[in-house]
Design an enzyme around this catalytic site. Sequence first.
Site, PDB file in Angstrom:
ATOM      1  N   ASP A 160       0.817  -1.532   0.564  1.00 29.71           N
ATOM      2  CA  ASP A 160      -0.277  -0.352   0.316  1.00 29.71           C
ATOM      3  C   ASP A 160       1.016   1.397   0.279  1.00 29.71           C
ATOM      4  O   ASP A 160       0.725   2.652  -0.265  1.00 29.71           O
ATOM      5  CB  ASP A 160      -1.187   0.261   0.845  1.00 29.71           C
ATOM      6  CG  ASP A 160      -0.136   0.030   2.287  1.00 29.71           C
ATOM      7  OD1 ASP A 160       0.900  -0.061   2.448  1.00 29.71           O
ATOM      8  OD2 ASP A 160      -0.874  -0.085   3.630  1.00 29.71           O
ATOM      9  N   SER A 161       2.413   1.092  -0.231  1.00 27.91           N
ATOM     10  CA  SER A 161       3.281   2.054  -0.027  1.00 27.91           C
ATOM     11  C   SER A 161       3.084   2.396  -1.221  1.00 27.91           C
ATOM     12  O   SER A 161       3.937   3.773  -1.985  1.00 27.91           O
ATOM     13  CB  SER A 161       4.538   1.502  -0.055  1.00 27.91           C
ATOM     14  OG  SER A 161       5.274   0.221  -0.750  1.00 27.91           O
ATOM     15  N   ASP A 207      -0.944  -6.234  -0.011  1.00 23.67           N
ATOM     16  CA  ASP A 207      -0.928  -5.527   0.823  1.00 23.67           C
ATOM     17  C   ASP A 207      -2.347  -4.901   1.545  1.00 23.67           C
ATOM     18  O   ASP A 207      -2.987  -4.513   1.054  1.00 23.67           O
ATOM     19  CB  ASP A 207       0.118  -4.850   1.158  1.00 23.67           C
ATOM     20  CG  ASP A 207       0.378  -3.925   2.388  1.00 23.67           C
ATOM     21  OD1 ASP A 207       0.010  -4.449   3.501  1.00 23.67           O
ATOM     22  OD2 ASP A 207       1.189  -2.658   1.777  1.00 23.67           O
ATOM     23  N   LYS A 225      -0.589  -9.642   2.584  1.00 27.48           N
ATOM     24  CA  LYS A 225       0.289  -9.130   3.869  1.00 27.48           C
ATOM     25  C   LYS A 225      -0.831  -8.183   5.247  1.00 27.48           C
ATOM     26  O   LYS A 225      -1.364  -7.147   3.984  1.00 27.48           O
ATOM     27  CB  LYS A 225       1.604  -8.479   3.493  1.00 27.48           C
ATOM     28  CG  LYS A 225       2.220  -7.574   5.184  1.00 27.48           C
ATOM     29  CD  LYS A 225       3.220  -7.073   4.097  1.00 27.48           C
ATOM     30  CE  LYS A 225       3.251  -5.622   3.970  1.00 27.48           C
ATOM     31  NZ  LYS A 225       2.535  -4.633   5.232  1.00 27.48           N
ATOM     32  N   GLU A 262      -0.871  -5.969   8.748  1.00 28.09           N
ATOM     33  CA  GLU A 262       0.134  -5.377   9.433  1.00 28.09           C
ATOM     34  C   GLU A 262      -0.436  -4.943  11.271  1.00 28.09           C
ATOM     35  O   GLU A 262      -1.161  -5.035  11.635  1.00 28.09           O
ATOM     36  CB  GLU A 262      -0.132  -3.568   9.966  1.00 28.09           C
ATOM     37  CG  GLU A 262       1.044  -3.219   8.259  1.00 28.09           C
ATOM     38  CD  GLU A 262       0.711  -1.058   8.059  1.00 28.09           C
ATOM     39  OE1 GLU A 262       0.567  -0.783   9.516  1.00 28.09           O
ATOM     40  OE2 GLU A 262       1.344  -0.815   6.809  1.00 28.09           O
ATOM     41  N   GLU A 311      10.055  -3.725  10.795  1.00 25.92           N
ATOM     42  CA  GLU A 311      10.215  -3.115   9.711  1.00 25.92           C
ATOM     43  C   GLU A 311      10.620  -1.816  11.012  1.00 25.92           C
ATOM     44  O   GLU A 311      10.563  -2.296  12.051  1.00 25.92           O
ATOM     45  CB  GLU A 311       8.785  -2.270   9.532  1.00 25.92           C
ATOM     46  CG  GLU A 311       9.034  -0.705   8.633  1.00 25.92           C
ATOM     47  CD  GLU A 311       7.930  -0.566   7.672  1.00 25.92           C
ATOM     48  OE1 GLU A 311       7.193  -1.105   7.258  1.00 25.92           O
ATOM     49  OE2 GLU A 311       7.892   1.002   7.384  1.00 25.92           O
TER      50      GLU A 311
HETATM   51  O1  KIV Z   1       3.365  -1.262   1.658  1.00 26.85           O
HETATM   52  C1  KIV Z   1       4.000  -1.117   1.492  1.00 26.85           C
HETATM   53  O2  KIV Z   1       5.255  -1.111   0.567  1.00 26.85           O
HETATM   54  C2  KIV Z   1       4.185  -2.272   3.087  1.00 26.85           C
HETATM   55  C3  KIV Z   1       6.408  -1.924   3.163  1.00 26.85           C
HETATM   56  C4  KIV Z   1       6.591  -0.565   3.739  1.00 26.85           C
HETATM   57  C5  KIV Z   1       7.080  -2.883   4.419  1.00 26.85           C
HETATM   58  O3  KIV Z   1       4.029  -2.085   4.053  1.00 26.85           O
END
Ligand code: KIV
Length: 284
Positions: free
Chosen positions: A46-47, A85, A115, A117, A184
Site C-alpha cells: 500500500d506504499s 497488502d 500481508k 500490519e 520494519e
Molecule cells: O506497503 C509497503 O510497501 C509496506 C512496506 C513499507 C513494508 O508495507
Amino acid sequence: MANRKTIHDFLQMKREGKKITFLTSYDFPTAQFAETAGLDMLLVGDSLGMCVYGYEGTVPVVMDQMIFHAQAVRRGAPNTFVIGDMPFMSYQSAVDKAVENAGRFLKEAGCDAIKLEGGKRITRVIQAIVDAGIVVMGHVGLTPQSSGQLGGHKAQGRTAELAKLVVEDARAVQEAGAHMILLEAIPPEVGRYIRQDLRIPVLSIGAGPDCDGQLLIVSDLIGQFQAFTPKFVKKYCNVAEMVTSAMKAYCQDVRSAAFPAEEHCYRMLEGEEEKFVVLMRAEK
Ligand code: KIV
C-alpha cells in the site's frame, strides 16, 4: 502452468540459511523487470499510495486500487510469488470483512498471499484468514498504517522494554498461524533475536542483516521516490535524474526542431507526393 516458489520453498530457504529476495512492485513493467532479475517475492504494497499516487501516507489507499495494481503485477510476473497488502480499514473493523478482502487478492488478482500490519491486537483476524486457507504474512515493528499512534514513521523497539513488545507481537503473529512475518525499522539485534526465535521465515525492511530475507521499496531502490529516504534504503540507481534529464533533452530537441528526425517519419509511398500535390491543387 506457472512455476513459482511456495511457502515450503521459503521455509526450506530459512532452514538452509539462503536469503530471500523481496521487493515491492506496483505495475506491469516493473513486475516484468523483477521477475527477469530473479526476485523470490513481490509485495504489491500500500506504499503505492505514496510512490504512485502521491498521497502523504498509506491511509487513503482502498481495496479496489490494490486489486488493480495486484492484477498488473501478476500479469508482469506470472512465475513470482506475489503478496497483496491489505490497505487501512480493509481488515481492522470486522473479521468477516477482513477474510472477504483477503480473498479478493486471490480470486481477483491471482495473488499467492496477503500481508497485514499489527501484532497481538490483530491475531483474531490473522487466524480467520489462515482458517480460510490463505497464506498470511504478518508485519510488526514500524507499521505505517498506525504511524499516528506511533508518533510518526519512527524506528521501533530501541529500548529493552520496547524490544520485548516487538518480540511479543512477532510471537503472537506466528501463534495466530501466519506463514511469514515482516519486521520494519527495528534494531538489528532485535531482528536477529526474532529470526532465531520464530519457526516461520522472517523478512526485514530495516531490521538488519540477520533476517531470512530483505525487502526494499522498489521506488527507493531505483531512486524514483523523492519525498524522503528512510535510513534503511540503499539506492541502486537514480531514475529520477535519468528520466528528468531525458525529458529535458526531449524539450530541447522539440524546441530546436531536432526531433523528429528523418528516421521518425512515415514517408509517403513512392510517387504519391506528386499525386497528392496535384490532387490538392484541384481542390482549390
Ligand atoms: O506497503 C509497503 O510497501 C509496506 C512496506 C513499507 C513494508 O508495507
